[in-house]
Design an enzyme around this catalytic site. Structure first.
Site, PDB file in Angstrom:
ATOM      1  N   GLY A  13       0.773  -1.227   0.000  1.00 31.47           N
ATOM      2  CA  GLY A  13       0.000   0.000   0.000  1.00 31.47           C
ATOM      3  C   GLY A  13       0.804   1.277   0.000  1.00 31.47           C
ATOM      4  O   GLY A  13       0.351   2.306   0.510  1.00 31.47           O
ATOM      5  N   ASN A  15       1.419   3.217  -2.485  1.00 31.92           N
ATOM      6  CA  ASN A  15       0.674   4.226  -3.249  1.00 31.92           C
ATOM      7  C   ASN A  15      -0.528   4.724  -2.457  1.00 31.92           C
ATOM      8  O   ASN A  15      -0.880   5.910  -2.527  1.00 31.92           O
ATOM      9  CB  ASN A  15       0.227   3.640  -4.589  1.00 31.92           C
ATOM     10  CG  ASN A  15       1.315   3.733  -5.644  1.00 31.92           C
ATOM     11  OD1 ASN A  15       1.604   4.802  -6.152  1.00 31.92           O
ATOM     12  ND2 ASN A  15       1.929   2.624  -5.950  1.00 31.92           N
ATOM     13  N   MET A  91      -4.477  -6.291  -7.082  1.00 29.09           N
ATOM     14  CA  MET A  91      -4.006  -7.286  -8.035  1.00 29.09           C
ATOM     15  C   MET A  91      -5.083  -8.260  -8.510  1.00 29.09           C
ATOM     16  O   MET A  91      -4.805  -9.380  -8.892  1.00 29.09           O
ATOM     17  CB  MET A  91      -2.831  -8.072  -7.437  1.00 29.09           C
ATOM     18  CG  MET A  91      -1.668  -7.199  -6.994  1.00 29.09           C
ATOM     19  SD  MET A  91      -1.088  -6.081  -8.289  1.00 29.09           S
ATOM     20  CE  MET A  91      -0.071  -7.197  -9.233  1.00 29.09           C
ATOM     21  N   ILE A  93      -8.188  -8.813 -11.308  1.00 30.73           N
ATOM     22  CA  ILE A  93      -8.763  -8.299 -12.546  1.00 30.73           C
ATOM     23  C   ILE A  93     -10.263  -8.142 -12.345  1.00 30.73           C
ATOM     24  O   ILE A  93     -10.928  -9.053 -11.850  1.00 30.73           O
ATOM     25  CB  ILE A  93      -8.470  -9.253 -13.722  1.00 30.73           C
ATOM     26  CG1 ILE A  93      -6.967  -9.254 -14.012  1.00 30.73           C
ATOM     27  CG2 ILE A  93      -9.255  -8.835 -14.965  1.00 30.73           C
ATOM     28  CD1 ILE A  93      -6.530 -10.246 -15.077  1.00 30.73           C
ATOM     29  N   LEU A  94     -10.778  -6.960 -12.650  1.00 32.30           N
ATOM     30  CA  LEU A  94     -12.204  -6.668 -12.457  1.00 32.30           C
ATOM     31  C   LEU A  94     -12.936  -6.819 -13.783  1.00 32.30           C
ATOM     32  O   LEU A  94     -12.426  -6.431 -14.835  1.00 32.30           O
ATOM     33  CB  LEU A  94     -12.365  -5.248 -11.904  1.00 32.30           C
ATOM     34  CG  LEU A  94     -11.722  -5.023 -10.530  1.00 32.30           C
ATOM     35  CD1 LEU A  94     -11.631  -3.541 -10.212  1.00 32.30           C
ATOM     36  CD2 LEU A  94     -12.502  -5.778  -9.443  1.00 32.30           C
ATOM     37  N   ASN A 108      -6.567   3.791 -11.785  1.00 32.07           N
ATOM     38  CA  ASN A 108      -5.578   2.761 -11.466  1.00 32.07           C
ATOM     39  C   ASN A 108      -4.194   3.288 -11.802  1.00 32.07           C
ATOM     40  O   ASN A 108      -4.031   4.116 -12.714  1.00 32.07           O
ATOM     41  CB  ASN A 108      -5.855   1.488 -12.277  1.00 32.07           C
ATOM     42  CG  ASN A 108      -4.840   0.385 -11.978  1.00 32.07           C
ATOM     43  OD1 ASN A 108      -4.526   0.108 -10.827  1.00 32.07           O
ATOM     44  ND2 ASN A 108      -4.300  -0.214 -13.033  1.00 32.07           N
ATOM     45  N   HIS A 110      -0.506   1.888 -13.039  1.00 32.90           N
ATOM     46  CA  HIS A 110       0.111   0.719 -13.652  1.00 32.90           C
ATOM     47  C   HIS A 110       1.585   1.023 -13.880  1.00 32.90           C
ATOM     48  O   HIS A 110       1.929   2.092 -14.402  1.00 32.90           O
ATOM     49  CB  HIS A 110      -0.590   0.398 -14.977  1.00 32.90           C
ATOM     50  CG  HIS A 110      -0.010  -0.775 -15.691  1.00 32.90           C
ATOM     51  ND1 HIS A 110      -0.233  -2.076 -15.289  1.00 32.90           N
ATOM     52  CD2 HIS A 110       0.798  -0.849 -16.785  1.00 32.90           C
ATOM     53  CE1 HIS A 110       0.412  -2.897 -16.104  1.00 32.90           C
ATOM     54  NE2 HIS A 110       1.048  -2.179 -17.018  1.00 32.90           N
ATOM     55  N   SER A 137       1.916   4.796 -15.206  1.00 33.90           N
ATOM     56  CA  SER A 137       0.772   5.500 -15.789  1.00 33.90           C
ATOM     57  C   SER A 137      -0.416   5.438 -14.833  1.00 33.90           C
ATOM     58  O   SER A 137      -0.662   4.398 -14.218  1.00 33.90           O
ATOM     59  CB  SER A 137       0.356   4.834 -17.112  1.00 33.90           C
ATOM     60  OG  SER A 137       1.447   4.726 -18.004  1.00 33.90           O
ATOM     61  N   ASP A 146      -5.983  -2.450 -18.031  1.00 32.19           N
ATOM     62  CA  ASP A 146      -4.910  -1.455 -18.216  1.00 32.19           C
ATOM     63  C   ASP A 146      -5.101  -0.666 -19.508  1.00 32.19           C
ATOM     64  O   ASP A 146      -4.132  -0.217 -20.131  1.00 32.19           O
ATOM     65  CB  ASP A 146      -3.540  -2.161 -18.245  1.00 32.19           C
ATOM     66  CG  ASP A 146      -3.263  -2.917 -16.951  1.00 32.19           C
ATOM     67  OD1 ASP A 146      -2.580  -3.958 -17.019  1.00 32.19           O
ATOM     68  OD2 ASP A 146      -3.746  -2.480 -15.899  1.00 32.19           O
TER      69      ASP A 146
HETATM   70  C1  GRF Z   1       3.456  -0.749  -7.618  1.00 33.96           C
HETATM   71  O1  GRF Z   1       4.557  -0.946  -8.479  1.00 33.96           O
HETATM   72  C2  GRF Z   1       2.258  -0.366  -8.438  1.00 33.96           C
HETATM   73  O2  GRF Z   1       2.603   0.278  -9.651  1.00 33.96           O
HETATM   74  C3  GRF Z   1       1.612  -1.670  -8.756  1.00 33.96           C
HETATM   75  O3  GRF Z   1       1.753  -2.411  -7.533  1.00 33.96           O
HETATM   76  C4  GRF Z   1       3.043  -2.086  -6.966  1.00 33.96           C
HETATM   77  C5  GRF Z   1       2.968  -2.040  -5.456  1.00 33.96           C
HETATM   78  O4  GRF Z   1       2.173  -0.952  -5.106  1.00 33.96           O
HETATM   79  N1  GRF Z   1       0.245  -1.506  -9.137  1.00 33.96           N
HETATM   80  P1  GRF Z   1       1.906  -0.565  -3.548  1.00 33.96           P
HETATM   81  O5  GRF Z   1       3.257  -0.365  -2.891  1.00 33.96           O
HETATM   82  O6  GRF Z   1       1.157  -1.711  -2.912  1.00 33.96           O
HETATM   83  O7  GRF Z   1       1.131   0.711  -3.648  1.00 33.96           O
END
Ligand code: GRF
Length: 197
Positions: A13, A15, A91, A93-94, A108, A110, A137, A146
């Site tokens: 988490g 991000n 992680m 797919i929806l 999202n 990516h 992105s 994506d």
């Molecule tokens: C990141 O590289 C992000 O781009 C991808 O998942 C990885 C881990 O993200 N979607 P986080 O540290 O869990 O936010």
């Protein structure tokens, strides 16, 4: 009245944390929920430290039942009444049926310069292709994996001899800069693409 943002995660988490830390003071939104499909995702504990409500919808409870998983996901989301959803290291797919419910309200991040390298192992694929640049992105989520409209990109150089992990480590801090900036613009109705280097 602040807009409400739900953040979906599957792992650490980082991000999510960068988004949460940006949604303060004069920001037009606040985080209303952090939801994970993984019960022991590290990001859930991080969300707790910010006092943000958390939830888990464990996809393993719905073997071969994607609609069941998504229906439960939807129920939990609706209880939090989000105006926007940010997928952040989520992680699963929806399906188009699910993404359609949040059309124009779900983003999202990516880890590639879309439309290149949709899917997994993006950094290794860029290295193997001999690319000189890589990045991340932020895009609107549509029914195409994506594939939604790109709202922002951060571009970093690929150095000779880079491993995928070294490249990922160079890109991740740019993800943490890009996503909050794109979310602010998106909530303000801006749709032109932001590019960071
Ligand atoms: C990141 O590289 C992000 O781009 C991808 O998942 C990885 C881990 O993200 N979607 P986080 O540290 O869990 O936010």
């Amino acid at each position: 009245m602040n807009k409400r943002v739900a953040i979906l995660i599957s792992g650490g988490g980082s991000n999510m944390v960068s988004l949460v830390q940006d949604m303060v003071e004069d920001h037009p939104a606040r985080t209303c929920l952090v939801l994970s499909n993984v019960p022991d995702a590290g990001g859930l504990a991080k969300a707790d430290t910010f006092g943000i409500p958390t939830a888990t919808v464990d996809h393993r409870n719905f073997p071969k039942d994607r609609p069941g998983f998504e229906n439960t996901l939807q129920e939990v989301l609706l209880q939090a009444e989000p105006d926007f959803i940010c997928l952040a290291g989520f992680m699963r797919i929806l399906t188009p049926e699910f993404t359609q419910k949040w059309a124009g309200r779900m983003l999202n991040i990516h880890p590639s310069l879309l439309p290149k390298y949709k899917g997994l192992n993006t950094h290794q694929r860029a290295i193997d292709a001999g690319d000189t640049e890589a990045g991340c992105s932020v895009h609107e989520v549509t029914g195409e994996l994506d594939g939604g409209p790109i709202l922002g990109q951060a571009i970093v150089p690929i150095h000779d001899g880079d491993t995928a992990d070294q490249l990922a480590a160079r890109i991740l801090p740019m993800e943490h800069k890009l996503y909050p900036q794109v979310l602010r613009r998106y909530i303000d109705g801006m749709r032109e693409q932001l590019t960071l280097r």
